[in-house]
Design an enzyme around this catalytic site. Sequence first.
Site, PDB file in Angstrom:
ATOM      1  N   ALA A 194       0.920  -1.337  -0.076  1.00  0.00           N
ATOM      2  CA  ALA A 194       0.141  -0.446   0.324  1.00  0.00           C
ATOM      3  C   ALA A 194       1.062   1.039   0.123  1.00  0.00           C
ATOM      4  CB  ALA A 194      -0.724   0.313   1.081  1.00  0.00           C
ATOM      5  N   CYS A 195       2.068   1.121   0.644  1.00  0.00           N
ATOM      6  CA  CYS A 195       2.510   2.268   0.847  1.00  0.00           C
ATOM      7  C   CYS A 195       3.744   3.095  -0.943  1.00  0.00           C
ATOM      8  CB  CYS A 195       3.641   1.901   2.168  1.00  0.00           C
ATOM      9  SG  CYS A 195       4.707   0.922   1.945  1.00  0.00           S
TER      10      CYS A 195
END
Length: 254
Positions: A194-195
């Site tokens: 997600a990062c």
Amino acid sequence: MLANNETGVIMPVAELSQRIRALNQRRAAESLPRILVHTDAAQMIGKGRVDVQELGVDYLTIVGHKFHGPRIGALYTRSPGTATPLHPMLFGGGQERSFRPGTENTPMIAGLGQAAELVNKNWEAYEAHMQDVRDYLEATLEASFGKQRIHFNSHFKGSKRLCNTCNFSILDPGLQGRRVLAHCKVLLASVGAACHSEKGDRPSPVLLSCGIPPEVAQNALRLSVGRGTTRADVDRAVQDLVQAVEQLERDHAP
């Protein structure tokens, strides 16, 4: 990282710490500063045994939402502020032994403690359940798409991995991970971390650095199972993937 968030591969942190301890002994004899070791254990808590003494690290971080706790983190520091340096980033109050000013988030702290207590008591049962369901997921993917068409991106000889993570690619042009997920009706998953979500369709740097070919890494999907995931959930998710792939193939048929 104690365990990689994309592949689930568990890193040999304890061995690294042992080597650094030996190196620090030589450095001390030369009046050189000690090398400090930090590990990010966010992915590991709740999915396997974690013991800071066995790991031999100076710092260890965790986050509650990775093991069914509130979205709050914690930092373990060996001998904070003495043998292991710890300096505040903000100043103004004496809270938290002067390491961080401001009113403590008591409800979330209590929730994190309760979630950690449950993990400490039940991690073996949690791990056994998730590994059973994850292995069933991988077997079902192979049965549905064929062994020659599925590549598991986290199977590395000699490496241990988390009990809940499955990173795989469906091997065919036009089946990039994002495109497959866009055609799914019920499955919610990711193509990596997600990062790093702003990277678009570019293959994961983690997979590329592991030696996964770019055309395979570009098709990667990461599925994770949890404490409450069942085999019926797996059947539904894989059926959704099959239908998504069939739709993509129909759309691009000559």
